[in-house]
Design a protein around this motif. Structure first.
Motif, PDB file in Angstrom:
ATOM      1  N   GLN A   1       0.841  -1.193   0.000  1.00 48.11           N
ATOM      2  CA  GLN A   1       0.000   0.000   0.000  1.00 48.11           C
ATOM      3  C   GLN A   1       0.884   1.253   0.000  1.00 48.11           C
ATOM      4  N   ARG A   2       2.044   1.158  -0.593  1.00 47.87           N
ATOM      5  CA  ARG A   2       2.993   2.275  -0.612  1.00 47.87           C
ATOM      6  C   ARG A   2       2.362   3.534  -1.227  1.00 47.87           C
ATOM      7  N   LYS A   3       1.677   3.387  -2.340  1.00 45.57           N
ATOM      8  CA  LYS A   3       1.041   4.546  -2.978  1.00 45.57           C
ATOM      9  C   LYS A   3      -0.004   5.164  -2.048  1.00 45.57           C
ATOM     10  N   TYR A   4      -0.769   4.330  -1.366  1.00 40.25           N
ATOM     11  CA  TYR A   4      -1.782   4.813  -0.427  1.00 40.25           C
ATOM     12  C   TYR A   4      -1.109   5.579   0.715  1.00 40.25           C
ATOM     13  N   ILE A   5       0.009   5.062   1.209  1.00 40.93           N
ATOM     14  CA  ILE A   5       0.750   5.730   2.283  1.00 40.93           C
ATOM     15  C   ILE A   5       1.243   7.092   1.801  1.00 40.93           C
ATOM     16  N   LEU A   6       1.834   7.135   0.616  1.00 42.39           N
ATOM     17  CA  LEU A   6       2.335   8.398   0.074  1.00 42.39           C
ATOM     18  C   LEU A   6       1.201   9.386  -0.174  1.00 42.39           C
ATOM     19  N   ASP A   7       0.057   8.900  -0.647  1.00 42.84           N
ATOM     20  CA  ASP A   7      -1.109   9.769  -0.843  1.00 42.84           C
ATOM     21  C   ASP A   7      -1.582  10.335   0.494  1.00 42.84           C
ATOM     22  N   LEU A   8      -1.605   9.506   1.530  1.00 46.89           N
ATOM     23  CA  LEU A   8      -2.023   9.948   2.863  1.00 46.89           C
ATOM     24  C   LEU A   8      -1.062  11.010   3.398  1.00 46.89           C
ATOM     25  N   LEU A   9       0.233  10.772   3.267  1.00 47.66           N
ATOM     26  CA  LEU A   9       1.235  11.741   3.720  1.00 47.66           C
ATOM     27  C   LEU A   9       1.099  13.061   2.966  1.00 47.66           C
ATOM     28  N   THR A  10       0.882  12.983   1.666  1.00 50.16           N
ATOM     29  CA  THR A  10       0.726  14.188   0.857  1.00 50.16           C
ATOM     30  C   THR A  10      -0.525  14.957   1.267  1.00 50.16           C
ATOM     31  N   GLU A  11      -1.639  14.239   1.416  1.00 51.34           N
ATOM     32  CA  GLU A  11      -2.917  14.868   1.781  1.00 51.34           C
ATOM     33  C   GLU A  11      -2.836  15.574   3.131  1.00 51.34           C
ATOM     34  N   LYS A  12      -2.127  14.974   4.074  1.00 53.75           N
ATOM     35  CA  LYS A  12      -2.022  15.551   5.421  1.00 53.75           C
ATOM     36  C   LYS A  12      -0.846  16.514   5.557  1.00 53.75           C
ATOM     37  N   GLY A  13      -0.137  16.793   4.433  1.00 56.12           N
ATOM     38  CA  GLY A  13       0.988  17.719   4.468  1.00 56.12           C
ATOM     39  C   GLY A  13       2.162  17.187   5.266  1.00 56.12           C
ATOM     40  N   MET A  14       2.363  15.878   5.216  1.00 51.92           N
ATOM     41  CA  MET A  14       3.396  15.250   6.039  1.00 51.92           C
ATOM     42  C   MET A  14       4.532  14.634   5.220  1.00 51.92           C
ATOM     43  N   MET A  15       4.640  14.987   3.941  1.00 49.18           N
ATOM     44  CA  MET A  15       5.691  14.394   3.108  1.00 49.18           C
ATOM     45  C   MET A  15       7.086  14.749   3.611  1.00 49.18           C
ATOM     46  N   GLU A  16       7.230  15.876   4.253  1.00 47.76           N
ATOM     47  CA  GLU A  16       8.535  16.301   4.764  1.00 47.76           C
ATOM     48  C   GLU A  16       8.729  15.912   6.229  1.00 47.76           C
ATOM     49  N   CYS A  17       7.836  15.093   6.758  1.00 44.48           N
ATOM     50  CA  CYS A  17       7.915  14.734   8.170  1.00 44.48           C
ATOM     51  C   CYS A  17       9.153  13.882   8.460  1.00 44.48           C
ATOM     52  N   LYS A  18       9.574  13.944   9.706  1.00 50.07           N
ATOM     53  CA  LYS A  18      10.715  13.166  10.153  1.00 50.07           C
ATOM     54  C   LYS A  18      10.306  11.699  10.272  1.00 50.07           C
ATOM     55  N   GLN A  19      11.179  10.807   9.846  1.00 53.00           N
ATOM     56  CA  GLN A  19      10.903   9.381   9.951  1.00 53.00           C
ATOM     57  C   GLN A  19      11.222   8.910  11.371  1.00 53.00           C
ATOM     58  N   VAL A  20      10.442   7.950  11.854  1.00 52.58           N
ATOM     59  CA  VAL A  20      10.682   7.379  13.178  1.00 52.58           C
ATOM     60  C   VAL A  20      10.824   5.863  13.050  1.00 52.58           C
ATOM     61  N   LYS A  21      11.441   5.239  14.044  1.00 56.02           N
ATOM     62  CA  LYS A  21      11.729   3.801  13.977  1.00 56.02           C
ATOM     63  C   LYS A  21      10.610   2.929  14.525  1.00 56.02           C
ATOM     64  N   SER A  22       9.643   3.531  15.200  1.00 53.62           N
ATOM     65  CA  SER A  22       8.554   2.759  15.804  1.00 53.62           C
ATOM     66  C   SER A  22       7.233   3.488  15.558  1.00 53.62           C
ATOM     67  N   PRO A  23       6.138   2.751  15.330  1.00 54.73           N
ATOM     68  CA  PRO A  23       4.858   3.417  15.079  1.00 54.73           C
ATOM     69  C   PRO A  23       4.276   4.122  16.296  1.00 54.73           C
ATOM     70  N   ILE A  24       4.764   3.775  17.497  1.00 56.04           N
ATOM     71  CA  ILE A  24       4.289   4.436  18.718  1.00 56.04           C
ATOM     72  C   ILE A  24       5.411   4.388  19.746  1.00 56.04           C
ATOM     73  N   GLU A  25       5.444   5.385  20.612  1.00 55.90           N
ATOM     74  CA  GLU A  25       6.478   5.437  21.646  1.00 55.90           C
ATOM     75  C   GLU A  25       6.397   4.205  22.534  1.00 55.90           C
ATOM     76  N   SER A  26       7.544   3.728  22.968  1.00 54.01           N
ATOM     77  CA  SER A  26       7.548   2.520  23.800  1.00 54.01           C
ATOM     78  C   SER A  26       6.895   2.762  25.161  1.00 54.01           C
ATOM     79  N   LYS A  27       6.975   3.966  25.677  1.00 54.99           N
ATOM     80  CA  LYS A  27       6.346   4.276  26.970  1.00 54.99           C
ATOM     81  C   LYS A  27       5.193   5.255  26.751  1.00 54.99           C
TER      82      LYS A  27
END
Length: 131
Positions: free
Chosen positions: A39-65
């Motif tokens: 779903q890479r295209k869907y992810i990129l579309d979502l990031l673009t729509e929400k203005g998050m294409m330039e967002c910082k990448q993180v290693k985990s989908p949610i904080e461990s604590k």
């Protein structure tokens, strides 16, 4: 394969549009090693729509604590939260590594808080770094 198509054509009105490549926002690629879905295209579309294409990448989908629990009432657009979480839930079909984060943020669909929205935004940040 042609025999199956003929059999189906006798019962249903069908149209052969060739090999499946993109369906229900899921990309399908076939190779000698098998069939791969993404779903890479869907992810990129979502990031673009929400203005998050330039967002910082993180290693985990949610904080461990994480500290997602009912607490101080903050002003929050409930519909915006529900739409974003719903779109991210759809990604769990091809991204099982976000299932835990999705289960956490979806618990608060009825009464979201601004801190929960920050956790939701962490998921696309993580997805941007996934291949």
């Amino acid at each position: 394969m042609a025999q199956r198509k003929q059999c189906l054509a006798q019962e249903f009105e069908i149209k052969d549009i060739g090999m499946l490549q993109y369906f229900l926002r899921i990309e399908v690629a076939k190779s000698k090693k098998g069939i791969f879905i993404s779903q890479r295209k869907y992810i990129l579309d979502l990031l673009t729509e929400k203005g998050m294409m330039e967002c910082k990448q993180v290693k985990s989908p949610i904080e461990s604590k994480h500290k997602l629990q009912a607490g101080i009432r903050e002003l929050m657009d409930k519909e915006r939260y529900q739409i974003l979480v719903g779109r991210i839930i759809y990604l769990s079909h091809t991204e099982p590594d976000i299932a835990y984060a999705i289960s956490l943020v979806s618990q608060f669909m009825h009464d979201p808080r601004e801190s929960y929205m920050q956790a939701v935004f962490g998921i696309p940040h993580y997805l941007k770094s996934t291949p």
